[in-house]
Design an enzyme around this catalytic site. Structure first.
Site, short mmCIF file in Angstrom:
data_model
loop_
_atom_site.label_atom_id
_atom_site.label_comp_id
_atom_site.label_asym_id
_atom_site.label_seq_id
_atom_site.Cartn_x
_atom_site.Cartn_y
_atom_site.Cartn_z
N SER A 40 0.80 -1.23 0.00
CA SER A 40 0.00 0.00 0.00
C SER A 40 0.83 1.28 0.00
O SER A 40 0.31 2.34 -0.35
CB SER A 40 -0.96 0.02 1.19
OG SER A 40 -0.28 0.26 2.39
N LYS A 79 0.64 4.52 6.71
CA LYS A 79 -0.05 5.40 5.76
C LYS A 79 0.57 6.80 5.81
O LYS A 79 1.30 7.14 6.72
CB LYS A 79 -1.55 5.51 6.09
CG LYS A 79 -2.30 4.20 6.11
CD LYS A 79 -2.36 3.54 4.76
CE LYS A 79 -2.94 2.14 4.88
NZ LYS A 79 -2.72 1.35 3.70
#
Length: 179
Positions: A40, A79
């Site tokens: 990700s 993230k």
């Protein structure tokens, strides 16, 4: 002679205990290693890279663009912070707008190019959404393969942020700053 051995063992035991307490304090409150799992955050961070996470936050806030570790129910996530408390987030035509201002994201150039080659956009349209107080809007750099604030993680409470990624230390050949 036995007294000398006992004193030596006691001295070593005391030193070992102090060392263990120091390691515990450093790892619990200051820094700790984190293993990146998944794709990700590619190409910024890669699967199985090891990152030093800075848990010490002098200001009590996080800044846009910082890469953070987020505590999940069953696993942690890595993230990038996109929206701060009070920000209005809109994604339209593969462009991010924060408070009505286009936000350049140079870290996405490689992934954006790949998405265009596949005939798609890197980031689908989203928003508008206003980030509430004490929450953050986060996304992965690999937007096509990221569970983030858009699609599963939701807005992130400040208390769930473990710390900020600082340094990739493994593999050693890829040693670098995260930001």
């Amino acid at each position: 002679m036995r007294d000398n051995v006992r004193k030596e063992i006691k001295s070593w035991g005391k030193s070992l205990l102090i060392a263990l307490v120091i390691v515990f304090v450093i790892r619990s409150f200051l820094i700790s290693p984190y293993i990146v799992k998944g794709a990700s955050m590619e190409p910024t961070l890669h699967n199985n890279e090891k990152v030093i996470v800075n848990k010490w936050n002098f200001t009590g806030r996080f800044d846009r663009g910082e890469i953070v570790i987020i505590r999940g129910k069953e696993k942690n996530y890595v993230k990038r912070i996109i929206g701060l408390p009070g920000d209005k987030i809109v994604i339209k035509n593969d462009r991010l707008y924060i408070n009505g201002v286009f936000c350049k994201e140079p870290y996405l150039s490689e992934n954006r190019k790949l998405a265009r080659q596949m005939g798609s956009r890197l980031t689908g349209d989203y928003g508008p959404i206003t980030v509430p107080k004490n929450k953050y809007f986060v996304m992965g750099d690999n937007r096509l393969r990221s569970t983030d604030s858009r699609n599963g993680l939701g807005l992130i409470q400040k208390e769930r942020i473990v710390g900020k990624g600082e340094i990739v230390f493994y593999p050693v050949s890829d040693f670098r700053s995260v930001q």
